[in-house]
Design a protein around this motif. Sequence first.
Motif, PDB file in Angstrom:
ATOM      1  N   PRO A 109       0.860  -1.170   0.124  1.00 41.37           N
ATOM      2  CA  PRO A 109      -0.019   0.022   0.055  1.00 41.37           C
ATOM      3  C   PRO A 109       0.893   1.367   0.039  1.00 41.37           C
ATOM      4  O   PRO A 109       0.579   2.288  -0.717  1.00 41.37           O
ATOM      5  CB  PRO A 109      -0.928  -0.277   1.278  1.00 41.37           C
ATOM      6  CG  PRO A 109      -0.946  -1.780   1.346  1.00 41.37           C
ATOM      7  CD  PRO A 109       0.156  -2.332   1.011  1.00 41.37           C
ATOM      8  N   VAL A 110       1.943   1.323   0.745  1.00 43.31           N
ATOM      9  CA  VAL A 110       2.788   2.609   0.683  1.00 43.31           C
ATOM     10  C   VAL A 110       3.646   2.790  -0.587  1.00 43.31           C
ATOM     11  O   VAL A 110       4.108   3.825  -0.722  1.00 43.31           O
ATOM     12  CB  VAL A 110       3.732   2.610   1.830  1.00 43.31           C
ATOM     13  CG1 VAL A 110       3.205   2.701   3.288  1.00 43.31           C
ATOM     14  CG2 VAL A 110       4.726   1.277   1.874  1.00 43.31           C
ATOM     15  N   LEU A 111       3.441   1.898  -1.198  1.00 40.32           N
ATOM     16  CA  LEU A 111       4.375   2.014  -2.637  1.00 40.32           C
ATOM     17  C   LEU A 111       3.221   2.408  -3.882  1.00 40.32           C
ATOM     18  O   LEU A 111       3.705   2.024  -4.922  1.00 40.32           O
ATOM     19  CB  LEU A 111       5.127   0.810  -2.943  1.00 40.32           C
ATOM     20  CG  LEU A 111       6.539   0.539  -2.032  1.00 40.32           C
ATOM     21  CD1 LEU A 111       7.110  -0.494  -2.326  1.00 40.32           C
ATOM     22  CD2 LEU A 111       7.010   2.048  -2.071  1.00 40.32           C
ATOM     23  N   ILE A 112       2.122   2.230  -3.619  1.00 44.50           N
ATOM     24  CA  ILE A 112       1.213   2.312  -4.711  1.00 44.50           C
ATOM     25  C   ILE A 112       1.523   3.444  -5.534  1.00 44.50           C
ATOM     26  O   ILE A 112       1.547   3.391  -6.956  1.00 44.50           O
ATOM     27  CB  ILE A 112      -0.195   2.863  -4.065  1.00 44.50           C
ATOM     28  CG1 ILE A 112      -0.859   1.386  -3.809  1.00 44.50           C
ATOM     29  CG2 ILE A 112      -1.115   3.404  -5.516  1.00 44.50           C
ATOM     30  CD1 ILE A 112      -2.391   1.303  -3.716  1.00 44.50           C
ATOM     31  N   ASP A 113       2.267   4.694  -5.215  1.00 47.23           N
ATOM     32  CA  ASP A 113       2.410   5.767  -6.019  1.00 47.23           C
ATOM     33  C   ASP A 113       3.667   5.310  -6.973  1.00 47.23           C
ATOM     34  O   ASP A 113       4.022   6.235  -7.945  1.00 47.23           O
ATOM     35  CB  ASP A 113       2.804   7.092  -5.254  1.00 47.23           C
ATOM     36  CG  ASP A 113       1.724   7.486  -4.856  1.00 47.23           C
ATOM     37  OD1 ASP A 113       0.559   7.443  -5.078  1.00 47.23           O
ATOM     38  OD2 ASP A 113       1.849   8.472  -3.661  1.00 47.23           O
ATOM     39  N   ALA A 114       4.334   4.470  -6.430  1.00 43.32           N
ATOM     40  CA  ALA A 114       5.517   4.083  -7.050  1.00 43.32           C
ATOM     41  C   ALA A 114       5.211   3.111  -8.439  1.00 43.32           C
ATOM     42  O   ALA A 114       6.098   3.159  -9.556  1.00 43.32           O
ATOM     43  CB  ALA A 114       6.480   3.150  -6.352  1.00 43.32           C
ATOM     44  N   SER A 115       3.888   2.815  -8.544  1.00 40.32           N
ATOM     45  CA  SER A 115       3.418   1.966  -9.818  1.00 40.32           C
ATOM     46  C   SER A 115       3.132   3.149 -11.022  1.00 40.32           C
ATOM     47  O   SER A 115       2.707   4.147 -10.553  1.00 40.32           O
ATOM     48  CB  SER A 115       2.341   1.164  -9.547  1.00 40.32           C
ATOM     49  OG  SER A 115       1.782   0.724 -10.695  1.00 40.32           O
ATOM     50  N   PRO A 116       3.481   2.592 -12.198  1.00 40.02           N
ATOM     51  CA  PRO A 116       3.302   3.679 -13.445  1.00 40.02           C
ATOM     52  C   PRO A 116       1.898   3.539 -13.693  1.00 40.02           C
ATOM     53  O   PRO A 116       1.041   4.385 -14.551  1.00 40.02           O
ATOM     54  CB  PRO A 116       4.148   3.084 -14.519  1.00 40.02           C
ATOM     55  CG  PRO A 116       4.133   1.599 -14.004  1.00 40.02           C
ATOM     56  CD  PRO A 116       4.235   1.582 -12.637  1.00 40.02           C
ATOM     57  N   ILE A 117       0.991   2.622 -13.013  1.00 40.52           N
ATOM     58  CA  ILE A 117      -0.408   2.243 -13.393  1.00 40.52           C
ATOM     59  C   ILE A 117      -1.110   3.053 -12.226  1.00 40.52           C
ATOM     60  O   ILE A 117      -0.783   3.328 -11.152  1.00 40.52           O
ATOM     61  CB  ILE A 117      -0.702   0.852 -13.356  1.00 40.52           C
ATOM     62  CG1 ILE A 117       0.162   0.204 -14.390  1.00 40.52           C
ATOM     63  CG2 ILE A 117      -2.188   0.821 -13.735  1.00 40.52           C
ATOM     64  CD1 ILE A 117       0.040   0.478 -15.858  1.00 40.52           C
ATOM     65  N   LYS A 118      -2.455   3.551 -12.678  1.00 34.88           N
ATOM     66  CA  LYS A 118      -3.063   4.376 -11.655  1.00 34.88           C
ATOM     67  C   LYS A 118      -3.543   3.590 -10.287  1.00 34.88           C
ATOM     68  O   LYS A 118      -3.923   2.435 -10.600  1.00 34.88           O
ATOM     69  CB  LYS A 118      -4.599   5.034 -12.362  1.00 34.88           C
ATOM     70  CG  LYS A 118      -4.384   5.712 -13.500  1.00 34.88           C
ATOM     71  CD  LYS A 118      -5.867   6.633 -13.750  1.00 34.88           C
ATOM     72  CE  LYS A 118      -5.656   7.509 -14.954  1.00 34.88           C
ATOM     73  NZ  LYS A 118      -5.916   6.499 -16.208  1.00 34.88           N
ATOM     74  N   ALA A 119      -3.402   4.205  -9.480  1.00 36.55           N
ATOM     75  CA  ALA A 119      -3.733   3.647  -8.076  1.00 36.55           C
ATOM     76  C   ALA A 119      -4.932   2.563  -8.048  1.00 36.55           C
ATOM     77  O   ALA A 119      -5.009   1.706  -7.541  1.00 36.55           O
ATOM     78  CB  ALA A 119      -3.773   4.784  -6.918  1.00 36.55           C
ATOM     79  N   ASP A 120      -6.243   3.176  -8.382  1.00 34.69           N
ATOM     80  CA  ASP A 120      -7.412   2.365  -8.141  1.00 34.69           C
ATOM     81  C   ASP A 120      -7.110   1.071  -9.197  1.00 34.69           C
ATOM     82  O   ASP A 120      -8.065   0.017  -8.772  1.00 34.69           O
ATOM     83  CB  ASP A 120      -8.563   3.358  -8.584  1.00 34.69           C
ATOM     84  CG  ASP A 120      -8.413   3.808 -10.036  1.00 34.69           C
ATOM     85  OD1 ASP A 120      -7.323   4.168 -10.536  1.00 34.69           O
ATOM     86  OD2 ASP A 120      -9.704   3.670 -10.730  1.00 34.69           O
TER      87      ASP A 120
END
Length: 356
Positions: A109-120
Amino acid sequence: MKIAVLPGDGISQEIVPHAVEVLRALPGLGDKFEFEEAVIGGAALDLVGNALPDETLALARQADAILLGAVGTPRYEALARRGRPGTGLLRLRKELGLYANLRPARIYPVLIDASPIKADIVSSVDVLVIRELTGDLYFGEPRGRVNNEPGQRECINTMRYTEAEIVRIARAGFEAARGRRHKLCSVDKANVFETMAMWREIVNEVATEYPDVELRHLFVDAAAMALIRDPGQFDVMVTTNLFGDILSDVTAALTGSIGLMPSASLGGGSKGLYEPIHGSAPDIAGKNIANPLGMILSAAMMLRHSFDLPEAAARIEAAVEQVLNAGLRTADIAKPGESTVGTKQMGEAVVAAVRG
Ligand code: IPM
Ligand code: MG
């Protein structure tokens, strides 16, 4: 518990020691592991001119489990296939009969922003790719140059599978799905290749033994798209050697960094080979910036699959999550402007968290 440690090339020298330290730090268990090191890949080519020396193979055969970094050195890539670092790894997998490669991808969860794909879209990722590891184009014969005349060069690789190979990897897929959310997606290219049509036919036959698992099939192109558009629909995916190589890099990208991804390669018994799915990353080697977490999480998979120590495995996984939650970031998982730690600091933080 005897563990063969095969560091390999590039960043391996920096990340493998941390996985060993994490194992040593396990309360009540750490001193029960015996580690023995041997060379593989480019490091082995440098030393003895063979990417998988006999001594290394002998050690791997004799050990209960193998911990491996990554292989690959740019200056060797131009060599004929048999002289390349990667060939050592492929031979090791084949010689030990490690046909099932488990590549789990999950989202912190704390790394969701590290993904290039949208959080949802990415927040629901929890997928296990099971890649067949000892067949397909990787090992099929005939292979190689059939003509080397300038202007007429021609080359062959062979996509080949036997019934027995497909049955056992399909079973690995169904069994894994049973231990998870009971959903299996088999990925092939049955619309084009005879080999892949037979793959689908045999997976359907094996499915009759697993009525409790919901099976579906996707062509590999559609699977690649679905993994980006709606990855949350997948539980376990089972696929061929080549497609699994590619799709597991896709699932790695979803999680934000390939540096986080562990893997286990298993055969019939408890022996396994545990390696992060990333490569040797020669461009960042020696700079103390590589992410050691994929390597450390591979050691956790080893505890679970080779030594039947699920609690110790969970302790390492929880320690990794704890340091991530505490805000430690190597460069590959840091947001722009966020402060980063080096390989060493990240590794040491996990060791401390494991000690508790
Ligand atoms: C992997 C790698 C290897 C493979 C290479 C290094 C031979 O890409 O483990 O995914 O293709 O299997
Ligand atoms: Mg790969």
